[in-house]
Design an enzyme around this catalytic site. Structure first.
Site, PDB file in Angstrom:
ATOM      1  N   THR A 124       0.816  -1.216   0.000  1.00 40.82           N
ATOM      2  CA  THR A 124       0.000   0.000   0.000  1.00 40.82           C
ATOM      3  C   THR A 124       0.850   1.266   0.000  1.00 40.82           C
ATOM      4  OG1 THR A 124      -1.742  -1.161   1.194  1.00 40.82           O
ATOM      5  CG2 THR A 124      -1.803   1.238   1.271  1.00 40.82           C
ATOM      6  N   GLY A 129      -4.190   2.513  -2.558  1.00 40.16           N
ATOM      7  CA  GLY A 129      -4.657   1.571  -1.556  1.00 40.16           C
ATOM      8  C   GLY A 129      -5.320   0.391  -2.228  1.00 40.16           C
ATOM      9  N   ASN A 237      -4.023 -13.999  -0.588  1.00 44.10           N
ATOM     10  CA  ASN A 237      -5.022 -15.058  -0.404  1.00 44.10           C
ATOM     11  C   ASN A 237      -4.916 -15.650   0.999  1.00 44.10           C
ATOM     12  OD1 ASN A 237      -6.320 -14.990  -2.911  1.00 44.10           O
ATOM     13  ND2 ASN A 237      -4.811 -16.346  -3.851  1.00 44.10           N
ATOM     14  N   GLU A 361      -5.881  -6.008   4.062  1.00 43.52           N
ATOM     15  CA  GLU A 361      -5.760  -7.200   3.206  1.00 43.52           C
ATOM     16  C   GLU A 361      -6.798  -7.172   2.079  1.00 43.52           C
ATOM     17  OE1 GLU A 361      -3.073  -8.112   4.096  1.00 43.52           O
ATOM     18  OE2 GLU A 361      -2.935  -9.553   5.727  1.00 43.52           O
ATOM     19  N   ASN A 364     -13.391  -4.822   2.453  1.00 44.71           N
ATOM     20  CA  ASN A 364     -14.511  -5.719   2.177  1.00 44.71           C
ATOM     21  C   ASN A 364     -15.308  -5.295   0.949  1.00 44.71           C
ATOM     22  OD1 ASN A 364     -13.617  -7.253   4.250  1.00 44.71           O
ATOM     23  ND2 ASN A 364     -15.402  -6.977   5.571  1.00 44.71           N
TER      24      ASN A 364
END
Length: 385
Positions: A124, A129, A237, A361, A364
């Site tokens: 990042t 981002g 992942n 990560e 959402n």
């Protein structure tokens, strides 16, 4: 998958006992003092938690991704912030173990597995981002070195970590122009911003990582030039599953605290735990957590097996478990009434720590993009057929 063998239960119990002894008693204090307990991290590494799914020949435990999900859930029951840092460290270590040359693996991975050296993941940037392919940190080949210039933002462990896996642009715009580098902390021109003042995750440092003409040997290129974005996404992942597990673990502790509080607290002549309205809330919280745990294990098994739908399954598990974890923890705070707002009960810290899991990560919202793309692509294939 759902009936643990004796070995699997022993692995989970080891992480649970470690969290109960070394994390939970200090979690609130570490949060308040912004203390990063490196000594405790090394104790975790002595139990194999510095390289959970890393190959044994370089010091790893070589466990499965489902084992890892169970371990991170148990660690997060003690402190989500420390569990999450161990997750990030494992992701960095795995990227070198998976994509590094044999020389790179034997140079860097043993120290990372022992947590004699800590690792940080540098993707990042201040202006990149969710759109990770738009990063602008640049690496230019100069003889036997690459010269790096740019700034990375929101880097966990920065300033303390000794090893940085850095994504930098070596070619064209977009994902195919990105390469990955292993950058040691003592590199000339590498510096760090101040520790960020954050809502949660206070027990681990978060800083900018600044590259000003940082020379990195060409031998520190991880994978092929132009292959960095694929490496970064492969690491994420597993990182998404680990963070999902941390959300489940933190929320489980919040739920357990709520049940204990309601059992002790009396109102209107009876225990609050006897109230059917509150029991129904607890039932929903328990059900939602179990659903999150089930999806998490399903996605972890897919990652272990290299299933074709692994990317969307990891995104589903991350989205669902981190949303559910925060909601369950927030409800647990509400069930404590005013006491939930006090630091000494430990609930408000869990709520603050779990909130960021919905962002990092891959936010959402981005997880929904990943899942939706797989649906649209699948429909296109059906139409073509």
């Amino acid at each position: 998958m759902f009936t643990l063998t004796d070995d699997e239960r022993a692995i989970s119990d080891t992480a649970r006992d470690f969290a109960a002894e070394h994390l939970a008693p200090h979690a609130v204090e570490w949060d308040q003092t912004k203390h990063f307990p490196v000594d405790v991290l090394r104790k975790a590494a002595s139990l194999g938690m510095g390289g959970i799914y890393i190959r044994e020949d370089v010091g790893g435990s070589e466990l499965t991704r489902v084992d890892a999900a169970r371990i991170f859930e148990q660690l997060a029951k003690g402190c989500p912030s420390i569990a999450a840092y161990i997750s990030i460290h494992n992701m960095v270590t795995w990227m070198i173990d998976k994509f590094g040359t044999d020389e790179q693996r034997h140079t860097w991975v043993p120290g990372l597995c022992a947590m004699d050296q800590l690792g940080s993941y540098c993707l990042t940037e201040p202006g990149a981002g969710s759109d990770a392919a738009a990063l602008s940190t640049r690496a230019v080949r100069d003889g036997d070195d690459y010269v790096l210039n740019g700034v990375k933002q929101f880097i966990s462990g920065a300033g303390t970590s000794e090893v940085y896996v850095v994504m930098a642009r070596t070619g064209e715009s977009g994902p195919r122009g990105i390469s990955a580098f292993i950058v040691p902390k003592d590199s000339a021109g590498l510096s760090f911003g101040p520790n960020e003042v954050k809502m949660g995750w206070n027990a681990q440092p978060t800083r900018q990582v600044i590259f000003e003409d940082v020379r990195v040997p060409a031998g520190n290129l991880l994978g092929a030039e132009g292959g960095g974005f694929r490496i970064a996404m492969a690491g994420l992942n597993g990182g998404r599953l680990n963070i999902a597990a941390c959300s489940v673990g933190g929320a489980q502790t919040a739920l357990d605290k709520a049940v204990a509080y309601l059992a002790d607290r009396k109102a209107f002549g009876s225990s609050l735990l006897e109230s059917q309205a509150l029991q129904f809330q607890l039932a929903d919280m328990r059900t939602e957590l179990e659903a999150a745990r089930t999806l998490l294990w399903r996605a972890a098994a897919a990652l272990e097996e290299g299933a074709p739908d692994v990317v969307e399954l990891c995104a589903m598990a991350k989205r669902f478990a981190t949303d559910t974890g925060f909601e369950v923890a927030n409800k647990a705070l509400q069930l404590h009434g005013g006491y939930g707002y006090l630091a000494e009960y430990g609930i408000e810290k869990i709520v603050r720590d779990l909130r960021v899991h919905q962002i990092l990560e891959g936010s959402n919202e981005i997880m929904r993009v990943v899942i939706a793309r797989s649906i649209v692509a699948g429909h296109g294939k059906q139409g073509a057929a």
